[in-house]
Design a protein around this motif. Structure first.
Motif, PDB file in Angstrom:
ATOM      1  N   PRO A 120      -0.330  -5.471  -5.443  1.00  0.00           N
ATOM      2  CA  PRO A 120      -1.329  -4.404  -5.272  1.00  0.00           C
ATOM      3  C   PRO A 120      -2.561  -4.658  -6.141  1.00  0.00           C
ATOM      4  O   PRO A 120      -2.457  -5.212  -7.236  1.00  0.00           O
ATOM      5  N   ALA A 121      -3.711  -4.246  -5.674  1.00  0.00           N
ATOM      6  CA  ALA A 121      -4.958  -4.327  -6.434  1.00  0.00           C
ATOM      7  C   ALA A 121      -5.177  -2.973  -7.089  1.00  0.00           C
ATOM      8  O   ALA A 121      -5.688  -2.029  -6.460  1.00  0.00           O
ATOM      9  N   GLY A 122      -4.777  -2.813  -8.338  1.00  0.00           N
ATOM     10  CA  GLY A 122      -4.876  -1.532  -9.038  1.00  0.00           C
ATOM     11  C   GLY A 122      -3.506  -0.974  -9.294  1.00  0.00           C
ATOM     12  O   GLY A 122      -2.510  -1.714  -9.448  1.00  0.00           O
ATOM     13  N   GLU A 123      -3.392   0.341  -9.365  1.00  0.00           N
ATOM     14  CA  GLU A 123      -2.123   0.976  -9.654  1.00  0.00           C
ATOM     15  C   GLU A 123      -1.144   0.765  -8.494  1.00  0.00           C
ATOM     16  O   GLU A 123      -1.555   0.710  -7.326  1.00  0.00           O
ATOM     17  N   VAL A 124       0.133   0.722  -8.861  1.00  0.00           N
ATOM     18  CA  VAL A 124       1.145   0.484  -7.833  1.00  0.00           C
ATOM     19  C   VAL A 124       1.248   1.664  -6.881  1.00  0.00           C
ATOM     20  O   VAL A 124       1.371   1.487  -5.664  1.00  0.00           O
ATOM     21  N   ARG A 125       1.159   2.887  -7.418  1.00  0.00           N
ATOM     22  CA  ARG A 125       1.332   4.067  -6.577  1.00  0.00           C
ATOM     23  C   ARG A 125       0.065   4.358  -5.757  1.00  0.00           C
ATOM     24  O   ARG A 125       0.144   4.860  -4.639  1.00  0.00           O
ATOM     25  N   ARG A 126      -1.115   4.029  -6.308  1.00  0.00           N
ATOM     26  CA  ARG A 126      -2.385   4.284  -5.588  1.00  0.00           C
ATOM     27  C   ARG A 126      -3.224   3.024  -5.634  1.00  0.00           C
ATOM     28  O   ARG A 126      -4.243   2.957  -6.309  1.00  0.00           O
ATOM     29  N   PRO A 127      -2.783   2.003  -4.919  1.00  0.00           N
ATOM     30  CA  PRO A 127      -3.536   0.758  -4.970  1.00  0.00           C
ATOM     31  C   PRO A 127      -4.858   0.864  -4.214  1.00  0.00           C
ATOM     32  O   PRO A 127      -4.969   1.589  -3.207  1.00  0.00           O
ATOM     33  N   ALA A 128      -5.856   0.159  -4.713  1.00  0.00           N
ATOM     34  CA  ALA A 128      -7.145   0.120  -4.026  1.00  0.00           C
ATOM     35  C   ALA A 128      -7.150  -0.916  -2.914  1.00  0.00           C
ATOM     36  O   ALA A 128      -8.106  -1.006  -2.146  1.00  0.00           O
ATOM     37  N   GLY A 129      -6.101  -1.686  -2.869  1.00  0.00           N
ATOM     38  CA  GLY A 129      -5.989  -2.712  -1.855  1.00  0.00           C
ATOM     39  C   GLY A 129      -4.775  -3.604  -2.147  1.00  0.00           C
ATOM     40  O   GLY A 129      -3.916  -3.251  -2.960  1.00  0.00           O
ATOM     41  N   ALA A 130      -4.726  -4.712  -1.493  1.00  0.00           N
ATOM     42  CA  ALA A 130      -3.595  -5.635  -1.674  1.00  0.00           C
ATOM     43  C   ALA A 130      -4.082  -7.059  -1.510  1.00  0.00           C
ATOM     44  O   ALA A 130      -5.071  -7.318  -0.807  1.00  0.00           O
ATOM     45  N   LEU A 190       0.822  -1.211   0.000  1.00  0.00           N
ATOM     46  CA  LEU A 190       0.000   0.000   0.000  1.00  0.00           C
ATOM     47  C   LEU A 190       0.854   1.258   0.000  1.00  0.00           C
ATOM     48  O   LEU A 190       0.406   2.321  -0.481  1.00  0.00           O
ATOM     49  N   ALA A 191       2.099   1.139   0.513  1.00  0.00           N
ATOM     50  CA  ALA A 191       3.009   2.289   0.501  1.00  0.00           C
ATOM     51  C   ALA A 191       3.723   2.426  -0.835  1.00  0.00           C
ATOM     52  O   ALA A 191       4.521   3.357  -1.022  1.00  0.00           O
ATOM     53  N   GLY A 192       3.460   1.524  -1.770  1.00  0.00           N
ATOM     54  CA  GLY A 192       4.082   1.600  -3.094  1.00  0.00           C
ATOM     55  C   GLY A 192       5.432   0.941  -3.179  1.00  0.00           C
ATOM     56  O   GLY A 192       6.176   1.137  -4.146  1.00  0.00           O
ATOM     57  N   HIS A 193       5.768   0.143  -2.191  1.00  0.00           N
ATOM     58  CA  HIS A 193       7.055  -0.572  -2.196  1.00  0.00           C
ATOM     59  C   HIS A 193       6.859  -2.008  -2.696  1.00  0.00           C
ATOM     60  O   HIS A 193       5.748  -2.550  -2.647  1.00  0.00           O
TER      61      HIS A 193
END
Length: 456
Positions: free
Chosen positions: A128-138, A109-112
């Protein structure tokens, strides 16, 4: 020598196997781990894509639940977390939950990109669920490491089996190679020891081992034959005595002829008997002189066509054989071949053997000459169907005056033996099937480079 060669091969093979098999096994293990991890991450991404549709687009969790059910059936454990790190869905298995899973979720979630740990024999992966930088979840997926461990164990097992097979093959090859080299050398050493102990008829085996060892054995046999000739020949004494006896014997024969011309009948009979003894003594002296000449021979090998010489000698002796009622024939048993012998030696050998055979054969008998190749040597034989020889007579037949059963001087076979051995060959006597005697000669073949093969 066998142990040294074997240990050298084993050490060399072990080093090669360690340098080749171990790096290969390490490389295959690393590739297997990477492939297993990539497959696990791909499965995690599939669930993450379904989770994104539910978390970002607010779609029903139908597809997500289907993917979670599929993961459960495959034996995996999966958990889905929202953007705040709260668990929203998962499989009945809870291996993808807990502190380690939550740490992975925080990193995602922190983009790491987190480093997947191992939890109770299961490998964890987080995506990540969605974009790496702004994930909607994990999504966290835990998969058992047993299949990976089994594949790695199989890799190292096959590597170990390959190493053991290589060592076994190396040991077998090294032992065979060592025996192939050392056994003829041991035999040659034993032959040299026996020769030094006085067994002058000792000969080494020339059919086994590398070419260099065979040539060494052939050279040893030549040396042994010449040593035997030097010790037993007394050639200078015999030659001198034989040559000096010929002149007084000839003079004695002339005197007896003169006396017989004017003698009384009774005296003439006695003189005729004396002349016969003089004739026999002359033949014996001639035989001794022939033996001495044969013992003095140190031949320079030349290429001699066996088939041509056999044909010539059969043609020359056929009239003599016919006078005795004996049939003389030549039966070649192989292709035309050349042997390495001194000039005129084969003719002299065959003349002596044919003369002995004609004398031994009975009227209506037969004499056969043949030749061929056996184990890299030329074989020549003279076979008759006469009375043959006893084992005791055959054991001493090649010695001067050694055969008490000989009808002639008893020197013919001695001459043959000397001429054959001085050229690096061997001679032996065998019984002819059905009765008779066969003289077998094994002679060195003439090589392309102008030397004898397996002979002098």
């Amino acid at each position: 020598m066998t142990q040294r060669i074997t240990w050298t091969f084993l050490v060399l093979t072990s080093v090669l196997l360690v340098l080749a098999v171990v790096p290969l096994a390490v490389s295959l293990t690393a590739r297997e781990r990477v492939a297993y991890r990539d497959n696990q991450r791909a499965a995690t991404r599939v669930i993450a894509a379904a989770a994104e549709e539910h978390l970002s687009d607010n779609k029903p969790p139908t597809v997500l639940n289907q993917e979670l059910d599929a993961a459960a059936r495959a034996g995996d454990c999966a958990s889905v977390y929202d953007a705040s790190g709260r668990l929203v869905a998962g499989t009945p298995c809870t291996a993808a939950q807990g502190e380690e899973a939550e740490e992975l979720v925080e990193d995602v979630l922190a983009g790491h990109e987190p480093e997947p740990p191992e939890n109770e024999g299961r490998l964890l992966a987080a995506e990540p669920a969605g974009e790496v930088r702004r994930p909607a979840g994990a999504v966290v997926l835990a998969r058992s490491a047993d299949p990976l461990d089994a594949r790695i164990a199989a890799i190292w097992g096959w590597s170990a089996a390959l190493g053991v097979a290589g060592l076994a093959a190396s040991m077998l090859l090294s032992v065979r190679l060592a025996r192939w080299v050392s056994r003829p050398l041991s035999t040659l050493d034993a032959s040299a020891r026996h020769l030094g102990e006085g067994a002058l008829d000792e000969r080494a085996e020339v059919e086994a081992g590398p070419p260099e060892v065979r040539r060494l054995a052939a050279t040893f046999n030549t040396m042994a034959a010449r040593t035997e000739a030097l010790v037993h020949g007394h050639r200078a004494v015999i030659a001198d005595v034989s040559h000096q006896l010929r002149t007084p014997l000839a003079a004695l024969r002339l005197r007896l002829d003169v006396l017989a011309a004017g003698a009384e009948p009774d005296t003439a009979v006695e003189l005729a008997a004396a002349q016969e003894e003089i004739t026999r003594l002359s033949r014996m002296v001639d035989g001794l002189l022939a033996v001495a000449r044969a013992e003095q021979a140190t031949p320079r090998p030349a290429a001699v066509r066996v088939d041509e010489v056999v044909t010539e000698r059969v043609a020359a002796w056929s009239p003599v054989a016919e006078e005795h009622g004996v049939r003389l024939t030549a039966v070649p048993e192989g292709p035309a071949l050349s042997v390495a012998l001194g000039a005129g030696h084969l003719e002299q050998i065959l003349d002596n053997l044919i003369a002995n055979a004609v004398e031994a054969a009975e009227s209506g008998g037969s004499i056969t000459l043949g030749h061929g190749t056996v184990r890299g040597r030329a074989r020549v034989f003279v076979r008759d169907d006469g009375p043959g020889m006893t084992d005791k007579a055959k054991a001493v037949a090649f010695r001067r005056f050694g055969n008490p059963e000989a009808r002639g001087t008893g020197l013919g076979l001695a001459i043959v033996h000397r001429l054959v051995t001085v050229n690096g060959g061997t001679a032996r006597l065998e019984d002819t099937p059905g009765g008779g005697l066969t003289v077998v000669l094994d002679l060195p073949l003439w090589a392309e480079d102008g030397h004898a093969q397996g002979g002098t």
